[in-house]
Design an enzyme around this catalytic site. Structure first.
Site, PDB file in Angstrom:
ATOM      1  N   LYS A  28     -32.330 -19.189  19.528  1.00 15.48           N
ATOM      2  CA  LYS A  28     -33.012 -20.038  19.572  1.00 15.48           C
ATOM      3  C   LYS A  28     -31.756 -20.985  19.308  1.00 15.48           C
ATOM      4  O   LYS A  28     -31.418 -21.877  19.733  1.00 15.48           O
ATOM      5  CB  LYS A  28     -34.237 -20.862  18.439  1.00 15.48           C
ATOM      6  CG  LYS A  28     -35.631 -19.806  19.723  1.00 15.48           C
ATOM      7  CD  LYS A  28     -36.500 -20.288  18.949  1.00 15.48           C
ATOM      8  CE  LYS A  28     -38.191 -19.078  19.392  1.00 15.48           C
ATOM      9  NZ  LYS A  28     -39.026 -18.879  18.128  1.00 15.48           N
ATOM     10  N   GLN A  52     -41.646 -20.239  12.660  1.00 15.89           N
ATOM     11  CA  GLN A  52     -41.186 -19.669  13.703  1.00 15.89           C
ATOM     12  C   GLN A  52     -42.650 -18.122  13.350  1.00 15.89           C
ATOM     13  O   GLN A  52     -42.791 -18.029  12.632  1.00 15.89           O
ATOM     14  CB  GLN A  52     -40.100 -18.483  13.302  1.00 15.89           C
ATOM     15  CG  GLN A  52     -40.272 -16.657  13.981  1.00 15.89           C
ATOM     16  CD  GLN A  52     -39.330 -17.169  15.277  1.00 15.89           C
ATOM     17  OE1 GLN A  52     -38.887 -18.155  15.980  1.00 15.89           O
ATOM     18  NE2 GLN A  52     -40.352 -16.007  15.591  1.00 15.89           N
ATOM     19  N   ASP A  63     -44.017 -26.340  19.655  1.00 14.96           N
ATOM     20  CA  ASP A  63     -44.263 -25.473  20.486  1.00 14.96           C
ATOM     21  C   ASP A  63     -45.259 -25.430  21.007  1.00 14.96           C
ATOM     22  O   ASP A  63     -46.475 -24.413  21.520  1.00 14.96           O
ATOM     23  CB  ASP A  63     -44.528 -24.480  19.366  1.00 14.96           C
ATOM     24  CG  ASP A  63     -43.777 -22.657  19.414  1.00 14.96           C
ATOM     25  OD1 ASP A  63     -43.291 -22.837  20.146  1.00 14.96           O
ATOM     26  OD2 ASP A  63     -44.129 -22.210  18.498  1.00 14.96           O
TER      27      ASP A  63
END
Ligand code: NAP
Length: 282
Positions: free
Chosen positions: A52, A96, A119
């Site tokens: 990422k 994460q 997200d």
């Protein structure tokens, strides 16, 4: 033989659009910035986070990793999130998965400022998706929709079977497909006989992480197979949930693993970071 849906190539296109947008922002003195929190020592998660950060570099986004120990407490994590929420130079925050032991997922998801929640897991953002008014589209489902659109696969009137009911994949995926007039069936680990459902699927989305879960006997000819699962074969190579040897000859389209959904998920994250930078600076 099925047409392979090339997520790597489409992700490259999306990322070059993101880069152009990031350059426009930078010309105005705004440096889009994504903070990725990595708590714990899971090696797979460390690879995902490094990828990422690499994507950020390619897209003109400043990517920072916030590394926390595996024994990070809920309170310590909340302090870090609060710090990133308050930092005006940070536009997107991502925690994460999987989270360290003892962390309450709902509490930390609620702690991330919804305008920085790239997200799209904050309940406010998840709720807005159900109302067809999203702030951000979550990476994996939005990446899948982009792939379906790119290959001009019609959803209206189709039966879409999704094997996964998580907040990251299955639930938002069902919402996005419903909004396109598809008929949706969501399966999970308590579904007694998957085949009853998979055999009627026009579009089958499998996101389990179980090698060979979907075989040729479980699908109908012409099915579109979107394979989200990430599994390891005995030779150490990556594969999806679908048994390629028996499924591919029947499918009309199929996503490869690797190179299908994964790159699109990451590209959408980059796109969302730009959206957050624009929203927060107007
Ligand atoms: P997860 O939290 O473990 O969820 C797995 C889902 O599959 C759950 O809904 C579970 O049902 C269901 N399931 C488990 N065993 C099943 C079975 N035998 N039959 C039918 N359903 C079953 O995992 P996740 O985070 O959603 O990820 C799933 C897979 O997708 C993993 O391989 C992950 O690496 C991959 N993934 C890939 C991407 C990408 O971008 N390529 C993104 C996200 C995830 P219950 O709800 O009943 O437990």
């Amino acid at each position: 033989m099925a047409i392979l849906m090339d997520g790597k190539a489409l992700a490259k296109e999306v990322k070059s659009e993101v880069l152009a947008h990031a350059q426009q922002l930078r010309a105005k003195g705004i440096v889009p910035k994504l903070a990725v929190i990595l708590a714990g020592d899971d090696p797979a998660s460390a690879v995902y986070v490094r990828n990422k950060i690499k994507d950020c570099e390619e897209c003109g986004i400043e990517g920072v990793m916030v590394k926390l120990p595996a024994d990070t407490s809920q309170d310590e994590l909340m302090v870090q999130i609060a710090r990133l929420n308050a930092d005006e130079s940070v536009h997107g925050i991502l925690l994460q998965h999987p989270y360290p032991k003892g962390i309450d997922e709902f509490t930390v998801r609620c702690a991330i400022d919804p305008v920085k929640d790239v997200d799209s897991l904050h309940p406010e953002n998840a709720g807005l998706i159900t109302h067809d008014r999203p702030n951000f589209l979550p990476g994996t489902p939005a990446g899948i929709m982009a792939l379906l659109d790119h290959y001009k696969i019609e959803l209206k009137g189709k039966h879409c079977v999704i094997i996964n009911r998580t907040h990251i994949v299955g639930k938002p995926m069902a919402q996005l497909m419903l909004q396109r007039d598809a008929t949706i069936t969501v399966c999970h680990s308590r579904t007694p006989d998957l085949t009853i459902f998979t055999r009627t699927a026009d579009i089958l989305i499998t996101a389990v992480g179980k090698l060979g879960l979907i075989t040729g006997e479980m699908v109908k000819p012409g099915v579109v197979v979107i394979d989200v699962g990430i599994c390891k074969k005995p030779d150490g190579k990556l594969a999806g949930d679908a048994d390629i040897a028996s499924v591919e000859p029947l499918a009309s389209y199929i996503t490869p693993v690797p190179g299908g959904v994964g790159p699109m998920t990451r590209a959408i994250l980059m796109k969302n970071t730009i959206t957050a930078a624009v929203e927060e600076t107007v």
